[in-house]
Write a protein that holds these residues in place. Sequence first.
Motif, PDB file in Angstrom:
ATOM      1  N   VAL A 111       0.862  -1.187   0.000  1.00  0.00           N
ATOM      2  CA  VAL A 111       0.000   0.000   0.000  1.00  0.00           C
ATOM      3  C   VAL A 111       0.898   1.237   0.000  1.00  0.00           C
ATOM      4  O   VAL A 111       1.764   1.364   0.868  1.00  0.00           O
ATOM      5  CB  VAL A 111      -0.923   0.019   1.232  1.00  0.00           C
ATOM      6  CG1 VAL A 111      -1.691   1.339   1.307  1.00  0.00           C
ATOM      7  CG2 VAL A 111      -1.890  -1.158   1.183  1.00  0.00           C
ATOM      8  N   PRO A 112       0.726   2.165  -0.947  1.00  0.00           N
ATOM      9  CA  PRO A 112       1.557   3.381  -0.951  1.00  0.00           C
ATOM     10  C   PRO A 112       1.330   4.186   0.333  1.00  0.00           C
ATOM     11  O   PRO A 112       0.233   4.709   0.555  1.00  0.00           O
ATOM     12  CB  PRO A 112       1.075   4.144  -2.183  1.00  0.00           C
ATOM     13  CG  PRO A 112       0.363   3.133  -3.029  1.00  0.00           C
ATOM     14  CD  PRO A 112      -0.208   2.134  -2.087  1.00  0.00           C
ATOM     15  N   GLN A 113       2.361   4.267   1.157  1.00  0.00           N
ATOM     16  CA  GLN A 113       2.173   4.859   2.473  1.00  0.00           C
ATOM     17  C   GLN A 113       1.847   6.345   2.402  1.00  0.00           C
ATOM     18  O   GLN A 113       1.006   6.843   3.154  1.00  0.00           O
ATOM     19  CB  GLN A 113       3.414   4.616   3.335  1.00  0.00           C
ATOM     20  CG  GLN A 113       3.629   3.150   3.664  1.00  0.00           C
ATOM     21  CD  GLN A 113       4.715   2.940   4.716  1.00  0.00           C
ATOM     22  OE1 GLN A 113       5.216   3.883   5.315  1.00  0.00           O
ATOM     23  NE2 GLN A 113       5.080   1.682   4.925  1.00  0.00           N
ATOM     24  N   ARG A 114       2.505   7.071   1.493  1.00  0.00           N
ATOM     25  CA  ARG A 114       2.226   8.511   1.404  1.00  0.00           C
ATOM     26  C   ARG A 114       0.773   8.746   1.009  1.00  0.00           C
ATOM     27  O   ARG A 114       0.098   9.618   1.571  1.00  0.00           O
ATOM     28  CB  ARG A 114       3.166   9.167   0.407  1.00  0.00           C
ATOM     29  CG  ARG A 114       2.862  10.654   0.182  1.00  0.00           C
ATOM     30  CD  ARG A 114       3.928  11.333  -0.642  1.00  0.00           C
ATOM     31  NE  ARG A 114       5.197  11.379   0.068  1.00  0.00           N
ATOM     32  CZ  ARG A 114       6.287  11.988  -0.397  1.00  0.00           C
ATOM     33  NH1 ARG A 114       6.258  12.582  -1.597  1.00  0.00           N
ATOM     34  NH2 ARG A 114       7.401  11.997   0.289  1.00  0.00           N
ATOM     35  N   ALA A 115       0.284   7.991   0.032  1.00  0.00           N
ATOM     36  CA  ALA A 115      -1.107   8.145  -0.397  1.00  0.00           C
ATOM     37  C   ALA A 115      -2.069   7.802   0.737  1.00  0.00           C
ATOM     38  O   ALA A 115      -3.097   8.464   0.922  1.00  0.00           O
ATOM     39  CB  ALA A 115      -1.383   7.254  -1.610  1.00  0.00           C
ATOM     40  N   LEU A 116      -1.735   6.762   1.510  1.00  0.00           N
ATOM     41  CA  LEU A 116      -2.575   6.378   2.642  1.00  0.00           C
ATOM     42  C   LEU A 116      -2.624   7.496   3.679  1.00  0.00           C
ATOM     43  O   LEU A 116      -3.700   7.863   4.174  1.00  0.00           O
ATOM     44  CB  LEU A 116      -2.054   5.083   3.269  1.00  0.00           C
ATOM     45  CG  LEU A 116      -2.735   4.643   4.570  1.00  0.00           C
ATOM     46  CD1 LEU A 116      -4.217   4.390   4.347  1.00  0.00           C
ATOM     47  CD2 LEU A 116      -2.051   3.393   5.132  1.00  0.00           C
ATOM     48  N   LEU A 117      -1.463   8.044   4.010  1.00  0.00           N
ATOM     49  CA  LEU A 117      -1.411   9.097   5.021  1.00  0.00           C
ATOM     50  C   LEU A 117      -2.136  10.350   4.556  1.00  0.00           C
ATOM     51  O   LEU A 117      -2.795  11.035   5.356  1.00  0.00           O
ATOM     52  CB  LEU A 117       0.042   9.418   5.371  1.00  0.00           C
ATOM     53  CG  LEU A 117       0.818   8.293   6.078  1.00  0.00           C
ATOM     54  CD1 LEU A 117       2.281   8.669   6.242  1.00  0.00           C
ATOM     55  CD2 LEU A 117       0.193   7.985   7.434  1.00  0.00           C
ATOM     56  N   GLU A 118      -2.029  10.681   3.280  1.00  0.00           N
ATOM     57  CA  GLU A 118      -2.744  11.843   2.753  1.00  0.00           C
ATOM     58  C   GLU A 118      -4.258  11.630   2.836  1.00  0.00           C
ATOM     59  O   GLU A 118      -5.005  12.551   3.173  1.00  0.00           O
ATOM     60  CB  GLU A 118      -2.312  12.113   1.316  1.00  0.00           C
ATOM     61  CG  GLU A 118      -0.891  12.657   1.195  1.00  0.00           C
ATOM     62  CD  GLU A 118      -0.460  12.819  -0.252  1.00  0.00           C
ATOM     63  OE1 GLU A 118      -1.227  12.386  -1.142  1.00  0.00           O
ATOM     64  OE2 GLU A 118       0.641  13.372  -0.489  1.00  0.00           O
TER      65      GLU A 118
END
Length: 550
Positions: A111-118
């Motif tokens: 899971v793309p972590q930056r996209a998840l956090l955004e």
Amino acid sequence: MHSWTDTLRFAFQPVVNLRTGAVAALETLARPETGDVLAEARRDPELDGALAVLALRAAVRRETLLPLHVNVFAATLADLGGLTPLHDAVRAAGRLPWEVTLDVVPPYTHVPQRALLEAVGALREQGFRISADGVGDGDVPLRLLTDLDPDLVKLDASLLARSAAVRAMRTLCEELGALVAVEGVETEAQYAAAVSAGAQLAQGELFAPPARIPAADVYVPPRSPGAPAASRTGPSVREFVRPAAVLPVTASAGQVRALLTGSPDVSGVLLVDQAGRPVRSLHRSRFLLSMSGRYGHALYADRPAARLADVPRTVGADATAWEVLDVVAIGGRDRTSDDVAVVDAHERCVGVVRLADLVRALAESRVEEAAGLNPLTRLPGSDAITGEVDRRIAQGRPFALSWLDIDHFKRVNDGAGFAAGDELIRSVGRALTQAVAGQARVGHIGGDDFLVLADEDALAPLAAAVLDVPWSAGGRPVTLSLATVVCGPGGVRDHREAAARLAPLKQAAKALDGASWVLGRADEPGHEVRRGGGPTTPTPGERTAVEHRW
């Protein structure tokens, strides 16, 4: 043509507050009658988002007051960048986003972590609360867990067999400002382990199984007499939060009356603004009394309920139970039974606390503490000190553990009599308590032995207060010996190891003439003589420093 939604049903399982025994929220679980729609949703973010909307709608049809938990895969959030349809569904249902917690479900791998956090940041801006689900049995990286900054962390019940891991997670959550919940609790032993490890919430078959109709009552085992007492600083208000009954500040008195008469367990209603901030507070009994009086219904039913309301009493989510009592104490006696609203950093209501819950918990903690007091000095015994030592170790906090006793105390009793000896012990106990002035814990562990738990910077004034005093009993001069072990984060595993490190320091202090103080560090060999009548012979590798202060 049949749709996959035709065979989809939902079940509801309560999330239980372990402190109060009340239902804190309701989780909605998809239960397909055919196929495996959940496996498909894991691969299809659009489908998973649609499931979340359906879960919410199913829940609000069954429950109008309790906060709700809705599951969504981490990959769905990262792919969709948020859940706009869910936000719209919440508003359409007449609920508020901060009444809904999104349980972010594993897997996190790939899971793309930056996209998840955004995406999580965007949802938090909308007001949704975030829960990290499946921790302990899933694959959430620890760094990502801290970056998510969740409001709640849900642990798998399998971790209860590893209590150190649960305590460590509780410490992390305290730093993050999150609560700890345990999922899958099936036995009373697991319940006891969850309480002992410091979890605040739990759910599982023990309390109530998932059901098509939300459970009105849940089973909560009685607390055992040996359950840990709250610390002297007071338990966090988060442990007592109940769901709040909220209505818009524009609600009419008739709407409030309908809510109260349809929900006999609701003790009050909060009127909130569009941002969810409490504006006015309505107490059940006072409101219904006003409405039931002569001409009451005719006068108020169609008018704003705010006319019959009071200014709400609020506390921050980081407050302690004692701070809530301070808030309750302000104002007239007629409001002592009012609920106190708990608000987050944005002043939005996250729930309420009831005075009865606080008083009961604090009274229990004081009863348990009183049972352990030494009858001579009225100081707590060793259990209170060692329990606090273990809490500091679990929290990764440094501390200094000191032992103090009266030199040659048997001679004091034999020469001056036991009454003089008892008075000397009481005097030493009073001097220790006054010296720490609430900045440390003092315990009387029996006879002439005392334990003191403090921060290292409190040691010098403590030593001066008890070692620079010309003690005497029956006209006979008396000296004291003090031994201290300083433990940094990770220096010792538990209070037993701390006591083992302290034992040789005690012997070294007793070997010195006159008032003495020996200090050692758990992670260093040897010890330092800070007070004493002369240096002892150091053992190999031991460093000795002597200070004479007379």
